[in-house]
Design a protein around this motif. Sequence first.
Motif, mmCIF file in Angstrom:
data_model
loop_
_atom_site.group_PDB
_atom_site.id
_atom_site.type_symbol
_atom_site.label_atom_id
_atom_site.label_comp_id
_atom_site.label_asym_id
_atom_site.label_seq_id
_atom_site.Cartn_x
_atom_site.Cartn_y
_atom_site.Cartn_z
ATOM 1 N N SER A 60 0.827 -1.217 0.000
ATOM 2 C CA SER A 60 0.000 0.000 0.000
ATOM 3 C C SER A 60 0.856 1.259 0.000
ATOM 4 O O SER A 60 0.518 2.260 -0.652
ATOM 5 C CB SER A 60 -0.946 0.012 1.204
ATOM 6 O OG SER A 60 -0.218 0.043 2.423
ATOM 7 N N THR B 237 1.857 -8.049 2.473
ATOM 8 C CA THR B 237 0.448 -7.752 2.213
ATOM 9 C C THR B 237 -0.268 -9.038 1.840
ATOM 10 O O THR B 237 0.146 -9.729 0.906
ATOM 11 C CB THR B 237 0.312 -6.729 1.074
ATOM 12 O OG1 THR B 237 1.097 -5.570 1.377
ATOM 13 C CG2 THR B 237 -1.146 -6.331 0.861
ATOM 14 N N ALA C 19 -5.753 -6.807 2.317
ATOM 15 C CA ALA C 19 -6.499 -6.153 1.258
ATOM 16 C C ALA C 19 -7.487 -7.131 0.635
ATOM 17 O O ALA C 19 -7.466 -8.335 0.907
ATOM 18 C CB ALA C 19 -5.554 -5.588 0.205
ATOM 19 N N CYS D 193 -5.873 -2.162 4.036
ATOM 20 C CA CYS D 193 -5.447 -1.074 3.146
ATOM 21 C C CYS D 193 -6.641 -0.189 2.794
ATOM 22 O O CYS D 193 -7.603 -0.653 2.188
ATOM 23 C CB CYS D 193 -4.844 -1.644 1.853
ATOM 24 S SG CYS D 193 -3.409 -2.700 2.116
ATOM 25 N N LYS E 273 -7.512 1.983 -1.220
ATOM 26 C CA LYS E 273 -8.107 0.654 -1.142
ATOM 27 C C LYS E 273 -7.589 -0.160 -2.328
ATOM 28 O O LYS E 273 -7.436 0.368 -3.442
ATOM 29 C CB LYS E 273 -9.636 0.734 -1.201
ATOM 30 C CG LYS E 273 -10.259 1.400 0.016
ATOM 31 C CD LYS E 273 -11.752 1.119 0.113
ATOM 32 C CE LYS E 273 -12.532 1.703 -1.046
ATOM 33 N NZ LYS E 273 -14.005 1.511 -0.887
ATOM 34 N N TYR F 184 -11.231 1.462 -5.918
ATOM 35 C CA TYR F 184 -10.102 0.570 -5.669
ATOM 36 C C TYR F 184 -9.004 0.715 -6.716
ATOM 37 O O TYR F 184 -9.257 1.082 -7.868
ATOM 38 C CB TYR F 184 -10.556 -0.893 -5.689
ATOM 39 C CG TYR F 184 -11.378 -1.296 -4.498
ATOM 40 C CD1 TYR F 184 -10.797 -1.923 -3.396
ATOM 41 C CD2 TYR F 184 -12.753 -1.051 -4.474
ATOM 42 C CE1 TYR F 184 -11.560 -2.294 -2.306
ATOM 43 C CE2 TYR F 184 -13.518 -1.418 -3.383
ATOM 44 C CZ TYR F 184 -12.927 -2.036 -2.301
ATOM 45 O OH TYR F 184 -13.678 -2.401 -1.220
#
Length: 344
Positions: A66, A110, A142, A186, A190, A212
């Motif tokens: 992110s 992530t 995420a 996140c 996003k 997003y």
Amino acid sequence: MKILIHYLLVIFLLQSSLLAHQNHAVVLQYHRFDEDRYPSTSISMELFTQQMQYLADNNYTVWPFSKTVKYLLEKKELPDKTVSITIDDGYRSVYTKAYPLLKKYKFPFTVFVNSAPVVHESVHYLTWDEMREMGKYGAEYANHTYSHQFLVRDGIKDPKNYKKHITKEIEMCEAKIEKELGAKVCKNPKILAYPFGEYDLKLMNLVKSLGYIGVAQNSGPISSESNFMALTRFPMSGGFGEMDQFRLKINTLPLPIKNVLLKDTLVNESNNPPSLTLTLKKPLKNLQCFTADGKKIAIQWLNNTTVTVQAQYSLEYPRNHYTCTAHAQGNAWYWYSHLWIVLE
């Protein structure tokens, strides 16, 4: 004389600053760890350990995905040799195998979560408590949709309910991970990873309207000039992460592309094999292109910066890609990959 020395010092510092920063990064993608039953999506811990050790020994900057995306969106300079580690689906081996090593190296990572199997407490997936624990030591989370479906293909089969269905898949996942994981999700920006790495123009536009960034699975580094609805990553499973390949891929540069004529990904009987036309920012006469199985593709130069690429044979279901590379400088290579979704 003092003025000259001062001037040279300023030039040196400016040059050093430019050399120490960049506007691109390499993103690594993993799924499973030490799960030999799934060779196409698993990496051995022996190899994963070698990769992480290499990053540590060679002073790579490992950032949360992110943060890397945010810097590129805002066109901020990144540290030299920036790498992000991403893991899709949220299998248990993330916690039992990868997490202890990532914690040891203090590497952030992530995890893209498809939340349905977690909600239903599948023994093959992470638990919310395990994710909360990892969140204390570098993990962020995420969206990977609720139930990990073939969004593009489902949309083609049922166009009437397409928008409602896809929106529900994304929003159900987001609501659940935010409720369970809070600040570790996140949000700025996003981020959504497409299930199976499949996307087309229609899906990208819908995902963008929902606020997003879109993330793919075809290979290549990312930069401030990337398509932020289809950010590329280097898959490390299935034999693609052997150390010679790993060293090459983490030093790649984005292919200097000015324009991609065809931005969609769908392939049917009428356009198989598909044609891809790229306009480069500068001539690259050593450009070579390949299909996913490593077969070389014939390329046609329309002028010194525009090239058309088309395979000699029809691409097979379910997906393929064209990857184009060119030698840059030293051991570095330019790299670009275009996804193709082959319809039945």
